[in-house]
Design an enzyme around this catalytic site. Structure first.
Site, PDB file in Angstrom:
ATOM      1  N   HIS A  44     -49.442  44.482 111.660  1.00  0.00           N
ATOM      2  CA  HIS A  44     -49.709  45.046 110.345  1.00  0.00           C
ATOM      3  C   HIS A  44     -50.610  46.285 110.444  1.00  0.00           C
ATOM      4  CE1 HIS A  44     -50.216  45.022 106.047  1.00  0.00           C
ATOM      5  NE2 HIS A  44     -51.488  45.287 106.259  1.00  0.00           N
ATOM      6  N   GLU A  62     -43.009  42.634 111.261  1.00  0.00           N
ATOM      7  CA  GLU A  62     -43.938  41.945 110.377  1.00  0.00           C
ATOM      8  C   GLU A  62     -43.182  41.005 109.437  1.00  0.00           C
ATOM      9  OE1 GLU A  62     -47.610  43.701 107.885  1.00  0.00           O
ATOM     10  OE2 GLU A  62     -45.649  44.124 107.067  1.00  0.00           O
ATOM     11  N   ASN A  65     -44.853  40.272 144.425  1.00  0.00           N
ATOM     12  CA  ASN A  65     -44.609  39.622 145.698  1.00  0.00           C
ATOM     13  C   ASN A  65     -44.855  38.131 145.612  1.00  0.00           C
ATOM     14  OD1 ASN A  65     -43.985  40.048 148.446  1.00  0.00           O
ATOM     15  ND2 ASN A  65     -45.089  41.986 148.250  1.00  0.00           N
TER      16      ASN A  65
END
Lengths: 636, 166, 120
Positions: free
Chosen positions: A46, A68, A375
């Site tokens: 918002h 929203e 990794n």
């Protein structure tokens, strides 16, 4: 109003919110029922919406608006947290990030959000009717046609939230008397479901003129007409827009009283850093010149100036320190995505996010850490099935932590995955002809890294899957070394791997010990110096043809700087040992003479083919000549 | 003291054809031979100064020097091409090599020469031999320039630098 | 004497912008709050002539903050700062005691108009 000066602020703040959104989405994914992350995401989205609309960044505002709306449905219980919902939310967060960058860069036309908007809307498409105003139910609006003043109101065409404005008008009317016969109904008005015009009846003692004036003062009212009884009339002529001129330009702008931070261009900080570096070199020369002149007054003034320069240096360094969370905050998302795409179950935790590093260093450590995390997820962790077979918890534990140690920062990446079997790697290395030394019983960290990073190296038996494990590790290794840091690997087969990066706090200025060797001076970063002692014969011993150092009962490897620097072996003269430490390893470095400690400005120099990889950089001494900085990591 | 090259340096008068076609070269001496590199690659020429040795570096790397706060690696072109170290009283030509600034130590910088293309022979198979270089350096000669009676060996300095630096 | 203002918004961006608009018109920004709770606390402490209040804020939203502030001072003058699509919330805020509202994106003239109205 010139918005451009808010752009930087907008960018910074939006990025913070986006980073928060990513975190919170992850949290939401873990605990879909929790309302706190949902509310927090909603607020952040918002906020970005409000800011971007203000900046005129339409596509950003649109995206946030749709996200929203979607989240709001979840809050109201009309939608559930689902995988598609989370995916589209993550995708929106990503899209917002690039859209914001483009918007701020003035390339708003390049923002492409149509497809994503479609996805967002599609998810929200089974939407029931708009939620009713969640206030209390209003009292009945009307009794039967009771006479009163008929009031007609027309709102201005550009009225924002016309429903609320209408409601304000009604409220104002209620302060004057009793309102009834509201048309359209209060619910329709509040929902904005009317065409700017509405009417009401008002039982009041106020004269019509006063009512009109009062209602007009609510704002955004284009016209009001109030008529007594059943008298009907034309509306009064439209009220000229009550436009209050912003007097901004005319008034001097006061400094923001509340403001405690100011924003500085990065370039300026870098320039300051360079200047202080040059000043430090000049200070060295000044101190030497003053000492040679032998004038007490000059010496005092110089030492005072010198002290001030040190303080200035500290302050400038401090102003450049940035908490590592600026880099760390994107990692949870990265780990999540990597784990998802590889089908691994990973629980990721971070600590020490508040630890501060010079921003020059901060810019550099991101990539190596990304390598290590990827990794670990890719090669460190077993598949869920393998973990179960091994009796390990279903979720692999991956932790990233930062900690401050004297003048360095330690970054640790730790997993509880397969680990690396050093013995097996050594055996394999020997088998494949990479190691020929029969006496060797263990690989050092560096050798281990080099070994597993070899393209052709693999241990085909499935005990340790090393394929690819080294990819990136050697890159990390060389990157960190180039930054003046070191890499250490702790690993045990079946139990996991911990990679420790030790980094100087800044790239730019470090404290170093200057050591003379024959006619040359070398700089040794103080971070790695444990102690220095004058070398006596009692310190030396020869074991199997190798010189070693005896220090309070400990036997340490010994290296002579003259040998490293290919200089003539010293005649009898005095010598000193610098005890170097790196992690748990220590060694002695023999030099001719110690020339004191100094803050040195680290400079890059272009490496040459065939040159020893012994030096991590160079600095400029007070006489203007360059001196090489010994890379302690390469010695140990 | 640094000598900054200025483009309007008085020139050998050569037959001028068209302005653009002229190749601007800086001539320098290594032993008996005259070599040249393109002027536009050169940022500055400074007197030779004592360099800090880089242990382990090959003989054709003189070391590093401080040029107004920047650390510059100096390549001894004498050692590199002729097998004999350049004079300690010679000059260092600072060459802009991409982002890097690299020093080239030579015996003596002679002058700036403008040559029309007609006076430059493109590199031939035996260019290295004519230039008196061992064949391994053949690739670094880009042409032979004729200035009056003498022959100028035009070098590709960037290739030489790439051979030396990592 | 210039009117004192307390600005409540969780975004520095918004606070800065509203602050600039108001200060340029001679208002005295006496405080800022980032959350609803802070807003209440600062209101009690500063007793400003005007409060600008964001609706969506962490720990306590703007509407609840308005309610609390009005409870403490029934004459408090609170201007809500809302976004498009928050119709219902703004209505609720007004029921809670807010006097008027402005809609983001802010236009300085609209903000000033609303402020004038609220200050009457």
């Amino acid at each position: 109003m010139d918005l451009s000066r808010y752009a930087e602020l907008f960018l910074t703040e939006s990025r913070e919110h986006l980073s928060a959104i990513n975190h919170l989405l992850l949290e939401l994914e873990r605990t879909p029922g929790a309302s706190e992350p949902l509310d927090a995401i909603f607020r952040a989205v918002h906020t970005i919406k409000g800011m971007s609309a203000t900046m005129g960044y339409g596509p950003v505002a649109e995206l946030t608006h749709e996200l929203e709306s979607l989240l709001d449905r979840v809050r109201r219980g009309e939608s559930r947290i689902s995988a598609p919902l989370l995916d589209v939310s993550f995708a929106t967060a990503d899209a917002l990030e690039s859209a914001i960058d483009l918007a701020v860069a003035g390339r708003i036309d390049e923002i492409e959000v149509t497809q994503l908007l479609g996805r967002l809307r599609a998810l929200a498409s089974d939407k029931p009717a708009r939620a009713k105003a969640n206030g209390k139910k209003r009292r009945a609006t009307s009794d039967n046609g009771e006479a009163g003043m008929l009031v007609r109101v027309r709102l201005a065409p550009d009225t924002q939230l016309s429903g609320v404005r209408a409601y304000l008008v009604v409220k104002r009317a209620e302060t004057l008397g009793t309102v009834h016969s509201l048309s359209p109904s209060i619910e329709a008005l509040q929902a904005g479901d009317f065409d700017r015009k509405f009417s009401l009846r008002l039982n009041t003692h106020e004269p019509a003129g006063a009512v009109e004036a009062a209602l007009r003062s609510v704002g955004d009212v284009e016209s009001v007409s109030a008529m007594s009884g059943s008298e009907e009339n034309q509306t009064t002529p439209p009220n000229p827009d009550l436009h209050v001129d912003p007097v901004g330009e005319a008034l001097p702008r006061e400094a923001l009283r509340q403001q405690q931070h100011i924003r500085i261009e990065l370039r300026r900080l870098d320039t300051l850093m360079n200047l202080i570096g040059e000043l430090m070199i000049t200070r060295g020369r000044l101190v030497e010149t003053a000492a040679a002149a032998g004038d007490l007054a000059v010496t005092e003034a110089v030492s005072e100036a010198s002290r001030l320069i040190s303080q200035l240096q500290d302050e400038i360094m401090m102003s450049r320190m940035v908490p590592v969370h600026h880099v760390f905050d994107r990692f949870p998302r990265l780990v999540r995505d990597a784990a998802r795409s590889l089908g691994k179950n990973v629980e990721f935790a971070m600590s020490g996010k508040e630890i501060e590093l010079d921003r020059s260093m901060l810019d550099e450590i991101g990539d190596p850490i990304v390598h290590l995390l990827r990794n670990a997820v890719d090669h460190g962790f077993e598949t869920p099935a393998e973990r179960e077979a091994a009796g390990k918890p279903a979720f692999g534990k991956l932790t990233l932590s930062a900690a401050r140690e004297r003048s360095s920062v330690t970054v640790r990446v730790s997993d509880d995955g397969r680990g690396i079997d050093r013995v097996r790697v050594l055996a394999k290395a020997r088998e494949q002809g990479f190691v020929t030394d029969a006496a060797k019983t263990e690989l050092t960290d560096e050798e281990l890294i080099r070994m597993i990073a070899r393209p052709g190296f693999s241990t085909k038996d499935q005990v340790t899957d090393l394929s690819g494990r080294g990819v990136g590790i050697d890159a990390v290794y060389s990157r960190v070394r180039a930054l003046g840091g070191s890499v250490e690997i702790k690993t045990a087969a079946g139990q996991g791997t911990t990679t420790i990066l030790r980094l100087p706090i800044t790239l730019a200025i470090i404290r170093a010990l200057l050591a003379r060797v024959h006619d040359e001076v070398y700089a040794i970063p103080l971070t790695h110096v444990q102690e220095t002692v004058a070398l006596t014969p009692s310190h030396l011993k020869t074991v199997r043809g190798q010189e070693v150092l005896l220090m309070r009962g400990d036997v340490l490897p010994l290296v002579r700087m003259r040998t490293l620097a290919s200089q003539p072996v010293a005649q009898d003269g005095t010598a000193h040992v610098i005890v170097l430490e790196l992690g748990e390893r220590r060694m002695g470095l023999v030099v001719d003479e110690l020339s004191g400690q100094q803050d040195i400005v680290v400079k890059h120099f272009d490496a040459v083919r065939g040159g020893a990889a012994l030096f991590s950089g160079a600095t400029i001494l007070s006489d203007g000549s360059p001196s090489l900085i010994v890379d302690v990591g390469s010695l140990l | 003291m640094a000598i900054t090259l200025i483009r309007s340096t008085s020139l050998d008068s050569t037959v001028l054809t068209t302005e653009e076609a002229l190749r601007e070269l800086v001539l320098f001496r290594l032993g008996e031979r005259t070599h040249a590199i393109d002027l536009h690659d050169i940022r500055e020429i400074i007197p030779r100064r004592r360099a800090t040795r880089i242990p382990g570096a090959p003989r054709d790397v003189a070391g590093i020097i401080n040029v107004r706060g920047t650390i510059v690696t100096v390549i001894d072109l004498g050692a590199r091409l002729a097998g004999e170290l350049a004079s300690a009283d010679g000059s260092v030509i600072l060459v802009q090599h991409g982002q890097k600034l690299v020093g080239i130590a030579v015996d003596e910088v002679c002058k700036v020469l403008r040559l029309p293309p007609a006076d430059i022979d493109p590199v031939q198979a035996d260019a290295a031999r004519i230039a008196g270089l061992s064949s391994e350096h053949g690739g670094v000669v880009t042409g032979l320039g004729h200035s009056g009676d003498s022959i100028v060996i035009i070098l590709d300095i960037h290739t030489i630098i790439t051979h030396v630096l990592l | 004497m210039s009117h004192s203002v307390l600005i409540c918004d969780d975004a520095i961006f918004m606070r800065t912008m509203i602050g600039d608009i108001l200060q340029q018109s001679g208002f005295d920004v006496v405080g800022e709050a980032e959350t609803g709770l802070q807003a209440i606390e600062k209101y009690k402490q500063l007793k400003p002539d005007l409060v600008t209040m964001d609706i969506v804020m962490p720990d306590m939203g703007g509407i609840d903050a308005v309610r609390e502030i009005t409870k403490f001072d029934p004459n408090a003058r609170v201007l809500m700062c809302s976004a498009m699509g928050q119709q219902a919330l703004v209505v609720e805020a007004i029921q809670a005691g807010a006097k008027d509202f402005v809609v983001k994106p802010f236009q300085p003239s609209r903000v000033l108009e609303a402020v004038q109205r609220v200050l009457g």
